[in-house]
Design a protein around this motif. Structure first.
Motif, PDB file in Angstrom:
ATOM      1  N   GLN A 162       1.015  -1.256  -0.051  1.00  8.99           N
ATOM      2  CA  GLN A 162       0.044  -0.118  -0.125  1.00  8.99           C
ATOM      3  C   GLN A 162       0.823   1.071   0.096  1.00  8.99           C
ATOM      4  O   GLN A 162       1.777   1.147   0.629  1.00  8.99           O
ATOM      5  CB  GLN A 162      -0.860   0.086   1.221  1.00  8.99           C
ATOM      6  N   ALA A 163       0.320   2.200  -0.678  1.00  5.79           N
ATOM      7  CA  ALA A 163       1.150   3.578  -0.635  1.00  5.79           C
ATOM      8  C   ALA A 163       0.456   4.387   0.608  1.00  5.79           C
ATOM      9  O   ALA A 163      -0.714   3.845   1.245  1.00  5.79           O
ATOM     10  CB  ALA A 163       0.490   4.358  -1.907  1.00  5.79           C
ATOM     11  N   GLY A 164       1.299   4.920   1.222  1.00  5.10           N
ATOM     12  CA  GLY A 164       0.965   5.776   2.631  1.00  5.10           C
ATOM     13  C   GLY A 164       0.297   7.145   2.476  1.00  5.10           C
ATOM     14  O   GLY A 164       1.010   7.840   1.452  1.00  5.10           O
ATOM     15  N   TYR A 165      -0.808   7.437   2.852  1.00  5.31           N
ATOM     16  CA  TYR A 165      -1.339   8.842   2.759  1.00  5.31           C
ATOM     17  C   TYR A 165      -1.589   9.300   4.154  1.00  5.31           C
ATOM     18  O   TYR A 165      -2.574   9.162   5.112  1.00  5.31           O
ATOM     19  CB  TYR A 165      -2.802   8.492   2.070  1.00  5.31           C
ATOM     20  N   PHE A 166      -0.364  10.149   4.452  1.00  5.99           N
ATOM     21  CA  PHE A 166      -0.419  10.939   5.899  1.00  5.99           C
ATOM     22  C   PHE A 166      -0.808  12.064   5.837  1.00  5.99           C
ATOM     23  O   PHE A 166      -1.414  12.868   4.978  1.00  5.99           O
ATOM     24  CB  PHE A 166       1.328  10.844   6.080  1.00  5.99           C
ATOM     25  N   PRO A 167      -0.950  12.670   7.173  1.00  8.07           N
ATOM     26  CA  PRO A 167      -1.606  13.951   7.432  1.00  8.07           C
ATOM     27  C   PRO A 167      -1.540  15.122   6.619  1.00  8.07           C
ATOM     28  O   PRO A 167      -2.161  15.768   6.023  1.00  8.07           O
ATOM     29  CB  PRO A 167      -1.277  14.136   8.814  1.00  8.07           C
ATOM     30  N   GLU A 168      -0.091  15.287   6.079  1.00  9.15           N
ATOM     31  CA  GLU A 168       0.231  16.358   5.278  1.00  9.15           C
ATOM     32  C   GLU A 168      -0.374  16.280   3.837  1.00  9.15           C
ATOM     33  O   GLU A 168      -0.402  17.103   3.089  1.00  9.15           O
ATOM     34  CB  GLU A 168       1.930  16.504   5.144  1.00  9.15           C
ATOM     35  N   PHE A 169      -0.676  15.081   3.568  1.00  3.51           N
ATOM     36  CA  PHE A 169      -1.502  14.921   2.122  1.00  3.51           C
ATOM     37  C   PHE A 169      -3.082  15.001   2.375  1.00  3.51           C
ATOM     38  O   PHE A 169      -3.796  15.649   1.612  1.00  3.51           O
ATOM     39  CB  PHE A 169      -1.136  13.623   1.628  1.00  3.51           C
ATOM     40  N   VAL A 170      -3.517  14.207   3.207  1.00  2.00           N
ATOM     41  CA  VAL A 170      -4.899  13.957   3.519  1.00  2.00           C
ATOM     42  C   VAL A 170      -5.809  14.805   4.711  1.00  2.00           C
ATOM     43  O   VAL A 170      -7.010  14.910   4.470  1.00  2.00           O
ATOM     44  CB  VAL A 170      -5.448  12.609   3.547  1.00  2.00           C
TER      45      VAL A 170
ATOM     46  N   THR B 274      -2.967   5.529 -10.269  1.00  2.00           N
ATOM     47  CA  THR B 274      -3.134   7.112 -10.495  1.00  2.00           C
ATOM     48  C   THR B 274      -2.944   7.885  -9.212  1.00  2.00           C
ATOM     49  O   THR B 274      -2.069   8.868  -9.273  1.00  2.00           O
ATOM     50  CB  THR B 274      -4.486   7.437 -11.323  1.00  2.00           C
ATOM     51  N   ALA B 275      -3.577   7.499  -8.197  1.00  2.00           N
ATOM     52  CA  ALA B 275      -3.354   8.297  -6.958  1.00  2.00           C
ATOM     53  C   ALA B 275      -1.808   8.337  -6.477  1.00  2.00           C
ATOM     54  O   ALA B 275      -1.487   9.286  -6.020  1.00  2.00           O
ATOM     55  CB  ALA B 275      -4.399   7.340  -5.859  1.00  2.00           C
ATOM     56  N   ARG B 276      -1.231   6.963  -6.611  1.00  2.00           N
ATOM     57  CA  ARG B 276       0.010   6.876  -6.134  1.00  2.00           C
ATOM     58  C   ARG B 276       1.042   8.097  -7.039  1.00  2.00           C
ATOM     59  O   ARG B 276       1.810   8.567  -6.468  1.00  2.00           O
ATOM     60  CB  ARG B 276       0.489   5.647  -6.680  1.00  2.00           C
ATOM     61  N   MET B 277       0.795   7.885  -8.106  1.00  2.54           N
ATOM     62  CA  MET B 277       1.633   8.877  -8.884  1.00  2.54           C
ATOM     63  C   MET B 277       1.342  10.098  -8.772  1.00  2.54           C
ATOM     64  O   MET B 277       2.329  11.051  -8.876  1.00  2.54           O
ATOM     65  CB  MET B 277       1.726   8.405 -10.316  1.00  2.54           C
ATOM     66  N   ALA B 278       0.167  10.522  -8.674  1.00  5.90           N
ATOM     67  CA  ALA B 278      -0.245  11.939  -8.576  1.00  5.90           C
ATOM     68  C   ALA B 278       0.509  12.589  -7.231  1.00  5.90           C
ATOM     69  O   ALA B 278       0.703  13.959  -7.207  1.00  5.90           O
ATOM     70  CB  ALA B 278      -1.728  12.195  -8.428  1.00  5.90           C
ATOM     71  N   HIS B 279       0.610  11.608  -6.234  1.00 10.31           N
ATOM     72  CA  HIS B 279       1.321  12.233  -4.945  1.00 10.31           C
ATOM     73  C   HIS B 279       2.754  11.677  -4.655  1.00 10.31           C
ATOM     74  O   HIS B 279       3.262  11.854  -3.574  1.00 10.31           O
ATOM     75  CB  HIS B 279       0.324  11.508  -3.687  1.00 10.31           C
TER      76      HIS B 279
END
Length: 452
Positions: free
Chosen positions: A90-98, A280-285
């Motif tokens: 999994q890719a990580g979506y951390f507070p600074e992103f989400v 797509t979400a991974r690459m965008a971030h």
């Protein structure tokens, strides 16, 4: 295949407020008028309407145009994925992103239904919150990067319509209409576009900014599989029973084998649309694509795009004649009415913003003959501009992602409103007629090879 998920926004020079937008146009090339064939729910021939071209029809010159109204459909910005791909980390979506809202997009606004009643909590968002992601986020969240994308789209609209004098820099609630689906990512996207268009400081001065939405059963900003059984059946036939589509099963099994998956044992088939969404979400971030996936990027893109197109527009030409008007017709009916109300003096809405999804964007592109087998990017926008000439004749111009678009079979991007109305005839329906077709047996008749 293109995996770009951002685009540069051009900046245009400013002019004083009150100056009309003016462009130079060349005459429309004379070509034969095409016919659009219309069928009823029994697949019986009903009528033909003229195509969009008219012999000897010329466009007005640059001194003969006044921009009266702009309608902008746009896809939301970059978000967290809706699904997690099995077999890869999994890719990580951390507070600074989400979890951090972009401060330059924050201002006070109200959210109501079209009839000004309070909005109920979104069942879609409830489902998204159940999918927890690595890092602390959950599925379907507009990220900080996504907010900045939408803010930049708002800045683009400012350069195109405020700095050219069409709109004044002060927000006027009588002239602006903002509608979103009832999902947090599209509502937040609408907020960010407005902040880019007017600035948060200016909007906070007004205390009158309103974003409207609709209950899901009445929504027109996505192909509505909730109130339309025909649309639901077509979506299910593609998104659920995708192995019935030639080539999908073979490619799916090839992809599963590469990822070490075996759906014959656990019953969980890899879904190309979900996998593409994750990648797509991974690459965008800024996340790297797993090495095991890299050789299969084109395979994923091609199959995912095919599935979404079939699900929203129909798998065959015959099916599309029925499905596409049901998928995008309610939105285009709204747009045509907005234009007519402006032309007839019933409305002052100069700018209409519609915060929507890739599903509707694909349908819009297909309806206008612009779809090119490419998935609409985050923050992609589709515009309809209404102009008036000195003879009080009205014209419609089509733009996509900042570019004027010529529509088949013509070589120009602008049409008289009469031409545009003829073009929209298969899509514009009263709600009663729309629901009647939605609840008919037209798909069964099509599958039986009904009469034409």
């Amino acid at each position: 295949m293109s995996w770009r998920h951002w685009r540069k926004l051009k900046l245009f020079a400013a002019t004083a407020c009150g100056v009309c937008l003016a462009k130079t146009f060349s005459p429309v090339r004379n070509v034969s008028s095409e016919k659009v064939v219309i069928y009823n729910e029994n697949n019986d021939y009903v009528d033909q309407v003229d195509g969009v071209d008219s012999p000897n029809q010329c466009l007005p010159d640059e001194n003969n145009l006044i921009l009266r109204q702009v309608q902008v459909y746009f896809r939301h910005g970059a978000r967290t994925p809706l699904q997690i791909t099995p077999g890869i980390e999994q890719a990580g979506y951390f507070p600074e992103f989400v979890l951090r809202d972009a401060p330059h997009t924050l201002f006070w606004y109200s959210l109501t239904y079209m009839d000004n009643t309070p909005v109920e909590s979104s069942s879609f968002d409830y489902q998204y919150r159940r999918t927890k992601l690595k890092g602390g986020g959950h599925a379907g969240m507009l990220t900080s990067y996504g907010q900045d994308q939408m803010y930049l789209l708002g800045r683009q609209l400012r350069y195109d319509y405020i700095n050219t004098g069409f709109l004044c820099p002060e927000y006027n609630e009588e002239q602006i209409f903002v509608r979103s689906t009832n999902m947090k990512r599209t509502i937040d996207s609408a907020r960010c576009v407005l902040a880019g268009l007017y600035t948060a400081e200016e909007l906070n001065k007004t205390c009158s900014v309103k974003i409207v939405t609709s209950p899901s059963i009445d929504e027109v900003l996505f192909p509505n599989n909730i109130n339309c059984p025909v649309v639901k059946d077509v979506i299910n036939a593609t998104m659920v029973d995708f192995d019935n589509i030639p080539g999908i099963k073979e490619d799916r099994m090839k992809m599963e084998s590469a990822l070490g998956l075996d759906s014959t044992k656990d019953g969980h088939k890899l879904h190309f649309v979900h996998m593409r969404d994750d990648l797509t979400a991974r690459m965008a971030h800024g996340w790297m694509v797993p090495k095991v996936v890299l050789p299969f990027m084109d395979l994923v893109e091609e199959n995912a795009t095919k599935l979404l197109y079939f699900a929203m527009c129909g798998k065959t030409e015959e099916e599309r004649k029925t499905v596409l008007p049901l998928s995008v017709g309610p939105a285009l009916t709204m747009s045509v009415k907005m234009m007519e109300d402006m032309m007839n003096g019933k409305s002052q809405k100069m700018l209409c913003l519609y915060s929507t999804h890739d599903s509707l964007m694909i349908c819009l592109l297909e309806a206008f003959g612009l779809y090119n087998n490419t998935w609409p990017e985050y923050a992609a926008d589709f515009r309809l501009e209404l102009y008036e000439d000195r003879n009080q004749e009205f014209w419609v111009k089509v733009r996509y992602c900042g570019q004027d678009k010529s529509l088949p079979p013509c070589s120009e991007s602008m049409f008289s409103f009469d031409q545009f109305s003829k073009m929209m005839k298969p899509y514009v329906k009263e709600k009663k007629e729309y629901l009647r077709i939605c609840n008919s047996n037209i798909l069964k008749n099509l599958s039986k090879g009904g009469s034409r």
